[in-house]
Design a protein around this motif. Structure first.
Motif, PDB file in Angstrom:
ATOM      1  N   TRP A 210      29.644  -2.343  -5.650  1.00  0.00           N
ATOM      2  CA  TRP A 210      29.303  -3.619  -5.030  1.00  0.00           C
ATOM      3  C   TRP A 210      28.420  -4.473  -5.930  1.00  0.00           C
ATOM      4  O   TRP A 210      28.418  -5.704  -5.816  1.00  0.00           O
ATOM      5  CB  TRP A 210      28.599  -3.385  -3.693  1.00  0.00           C
ATOM      6  CG  TRP A 210      29.524  -2.915  -2.607  1.00  0.00           C
ATOM      7  CD1 TRP A 210      29.616  -1.666  -2.088  1.00  0.00           C
ATOM      8  CD2 TRP A 210      30.495  -3.709  -1.922  1.00  0.00           C
ATOM      9  NE1 TRP A 210      30.592  -1.621  -1.118  1.00  0.00           N
ATOM     10  CE2 TRP A 210      31.152  -2.863  -0.992  1.00  0.00           C
ATOM     11  CE3 TRP A 210      30.885  -5.056  -1.998  1.00  0.00           C
ATOM     12  CZ2 TRP A 210      32.155  -3.307  -0.145  1.00  0.00           C
ATOM     13  CZ3 TRP A 210      31.897  -5.501  -1.154  1.00  0.00           C
ATOM     14  CH2 TRP A 210      32.522  -4.644  -0.241  1.00  0.00           C
ATOM     15  N   ARG A 216      33.400  -6.537  -7.344  1.00  0.00           N
ATOM     16  CA  ARG A 216      33.116  -7.172  -6.051  1.00  0.00           C
ATOM     17  C   ARG A 216      34.179  -8.213  -5.716  1.00  0.00           C
ATOM     18  O   ARG A 216      34.584  -8.350  -4.549  1.00  0.00           O
ATOM     19  CB  ARG A 216      31.729  -7.809  -6.074  1.00  0.00           C
ATOM     20  CG  ARG A 216      31.278  -8.322  -4.713  1.00  0.00           C
ATOM     21  CD  ARG A 216      29.790  -8.632  -4.692  1.00  0.00           C
ATOM     22  NE  ARG A 216      29.403  -9.567  -5.749  1.00  0.00           N
ATOM     23  CZ  ARG A 216      28.593  -9.251  -6.747  1.00  0.00           C
ATOM     24  NH1 ARG A 216      28.095  -8.032  -6.872  1.00  0.00           N
ATOM     25  NH2 ARG A 216      28.284 -10.163  -7.669  1.00  0.00           N
ATOM     26  N   VAL A 217      34.662  -8.939  -6.707  1.00  0.00           N
ATOM     27  CA  VAL A 217      35.721  -9.914  -6.475  1.00  0.00           C
ATOM     28  C   VAL A 217      36.981  -9.220  -5.951  1.00  0.00           C
ATOM     29  O   VAL A 217      37.614  -9.685  -4.996  1.00  0.00           O
ATOM     30  CB  VAL A 217      36.041 -10.694  -7.768  1.00  0.00           C
ATOM     31  CG1 VAL A 217      37.327 -11.513  -7.599  1.00  0.00           C
ATOM     32  CG2 VAL A 217      34.895 -11.614  -8.139  1.00  0.00           C
ATOM     33  N   VAL A 220      36.485  -8.281  -2.291  1.00  0.00           N
ATOM     34  CA  VAL A 220      36.535  -9.452  -1.400  1.00  0.00           C
ATOM     35  C   VAL A 220      37.976  -9.913  -1.210  1.00  0.00           C
ATOM     36  O   VAL A 220      38.407 -10.217  -0.086  1.00  0.00           O
ATOM     37  CB  VAL A 220      35.661 -10.594  -1.962  1.00  0.00           C
ATOM     38  CG1 VAL A 220      35.897 -11.883  -1.176  1.00  0.00           C
ATOM     39  CG2 VAL A 220      34.188 -10.217  -1.908  1.00  0.00           C
ATOM     40  N   ALA A 223      39.728  -7.555   1.104  1.00  0.00           N
ATOM     41  CA  ALA A 223      39.367  -7.779   2.504  1.00  0.00           C
ATOM     42  C   ALA A 223      40.133  -8.962   3.091  1.00  0.00           C
ATOM     43  O   ALA A 223      40.639  -8.892   4.223  1.00  0.00           O
ATOM     44  CB  ALA A 223      37.861  -8.008   2.621  1.00  0.00           C
ATOM     45  N   LEU A 224      40.256 -10.035   2.338  1.00  0.00           N
ATOM     46  CA  LEU A 224      40.923 -11.234   2.844  1.00  0.00           C
ATOM     47  C   LEU A 224      42.423 -11.038   3.019  1.00  0.00           C
ATOM     48  O   LEU A 224      42.985 -11.319   4.082  1.00  0.00           O
ATOM     49  CB  LEU A 224      40.654 -12.409   1.903  1.00  0.00           C
ATOM     50  CG  LEU A 224      39.229 -12.972   1.905  1.00  0.00           C
ATOM     51  CD1 LEU A 224      39.050 -13.965   0.761  1.00  0.00           C
ATOM     52  CD2 LEU A 224      38.924 -13.636   3.245  1.00  0.00           C
ATOM     53  N   VAL A 381      40.355 -17.236  -3.801  1.00  0.00           N
ATOM     54  CA  VAL A 381      39.268 -16.437  -4.372  1.00  0.00           C
ATOM     55  C   VAL A 381      39.724 -15.729  -5.644  1.00  0.00           C
ATOM     56  O   VAL A 381      39.020 -15.709  -6.655  1.00  0.00           O
ATOM     57  CB  VAL A 381      38.752 -15.414  -3.341  1.00  0.00           C
ATOM     58  CG1 VAL A 381      37.760 -14.453  -3.988  1.00  0.00           C
ATOM     59  CG2 VAL A 381      38.098 -16.130  -2.167  1.00  0.00           C
TER      60      VAL A 381
END
Length: 393
Positions: A210, A216-217, A220, A223-224, A381
């Motif tokens: 994290w 981390r990208v 994320v 998750a999306l 993102v």
């Protein structure tokens, strides 16, 4: 980053049957997780709950698996991996049998919680077994074979379960997967060699993921796109029934077409993701967003819905392998894969839950807009934040 527990000798002889058994295990694990997607309507009717409440059958195992993946990795640090995998597969068989026999919905949810424990643990260990089952030059091929079990299950397990349900009822679908898990438990015990623990992961290794920007990208974006996909896909059966007027046979056929397209998408994306995972993920997320948005705006006939679901299948079929390649390119290692597993399963849970609230509060077609929005956000993102990093271009 890790503490050495033992140093097994380099593998000299390939064990293709062992690799195949692990791949079959990943197929069975993910098929169990996805099975309710094609069975929501009959299960809800039989157990007396709404489509949105029935969607908790996806929420529960995803959430539990997200927690179980890192916890079981830490708890089983010194156990033989063969025994761990056999135990997790036996647990999966018991969970699916309980689901097949569930007289009321709370019992079904309890069965799905047990399914989540098995999913999280099996994923955490299966990914890293290739290096211990074949010589070094064959590791890449073996890893791809094991991962293909996940991809094929994600896109074929649901239509297969729907087909069994249409012929013999939804309970028979769960019973069939329980039987498959029993057979695989035996196969894993006979075909896997002794696999003593090599390393003991530490909590600090997981938190490092994290704290690393490029990793981390990836998490994320995971998750999306996964939340968006499962918010919509969990309720694809009621959507097809309400918006396109499809019956049970038509739903099975459409999901089969989705599955075949997904297998093709998995292998097509895999070849490109090894070189440019970020770019491939942007494309896949855009395709998912477009397909779900058009379904929401103009669902039309069953023919139109089928064509859009095939496009959706091609795109989502490549998501898992692309995210794994991106984690590797970003230097995530074993800790990165563990966190990817946790985030992926948490996103499945969140997507199914959020979609259920939209279905119950609005309609099945409305949930497609949620899926489209999150998928397009994932593409943005990946395209903007991902480009600022030097990994996974």
């Amino acid at each position: 980053m890790t503490t050495t527990v033992s140093h097994p000798a380099p593998v000299k002889t390939a064990r293709p049957l062992a690799v195949a058994a692990v791949a079959a295990g990943t197929f069975t694990i993910v098929t169990s997780e996805m099975l309710p997607v094609g069975l929501l309507t009959p299960i809800g009717a039989d157990l007396g709950v709404s489509d949105g409440t029935a969607g908790l059958m996806m929420t529960a195992p995803g959430l539990v698996a997200a927690v179980a993946a890192p916890l079981i990795t830490l708890a089983a640090r010194r156990l033989d991996r063969r025994l761990v995998l056999c135990g997790l597969m036996a647990l999966l068989a018991a969970a699916n049998l309980l689901a097949a026999l569930a007289p009321v919905y709370p019992i079904m949810l309890a069965a799905r919680v047990l399914t989540g424990v098995s999913i999280g643990g099996f994923w955490a260990f299966a990914v890293g077994l290739a290096v211990r089952l074949v010589p070094e030059p064959l590791v890449g091929r073996a890893a791809a074979t094991i991962a293909s079990g996940i991809a094929v299950a994600s896109v074929l397990g649901v239509p297969a379960g729907t087909l069994v349900s249409s012929v013999a009822g939804w309970r028979a679908a769960f019973a069939a997967v329980a039987l498959l898990a029993v057979l695989l438990c035996v196969a894993l015990a006979r075909l896997l060699p002794a696999l003593p623990a090599e390393r003991a992961a530490r909590v600090s290794d997981l938190w490092r993921v994290w704290r690393t920007g490029p990793l981390r990208v990836v998490l994320v974006v995971t998750a999306l796109v996964v939340t968006g996909h499962f918010a919509a896909y969990t309720y694809v059966r009621p959507f097809l029934e309400q918006a396109a007027g499809a019956g049970a046979t038509a739903v099975s056929a459409v999901l089969l077409g989705y599955g075949v397209a997904g297998v093709a998408g998995n292998f097509a994306a895999g070849a490109r993701a090894a070189r440019r995972p970020r770019g491939v993920l942007v494309t896949l997320a855009l395709l998912i967003g477009v397909a779900t948005a058009v379904l929401a705006a103009a669902p039309g006939s069953i023919g139109t819905a089928t064509a859009l679901l095939v496009l959706w299948g091609v795109a989502y079929g490549g998501v898992s392998v692309t995210l794994q390649m991106w984690i590797v390119r970003a230097g995530g290692g074993e800790a990165g894969m563990a966190m990817l597993t946790a985030v992926f399963n948490a996103a499945i849970s969140l997507g199914a839950f959020a979609g259920g609230r939209v279905v119950d509060g609005a309609s099945a077609p409305a949930v497609m807009w949620l899926g489209a929005g999150l998928s397009l956000a994932a593409a943005a993102v990946a395209g903007i934040a991902g480009r600022r990093t030097t990994n996974g271009s």
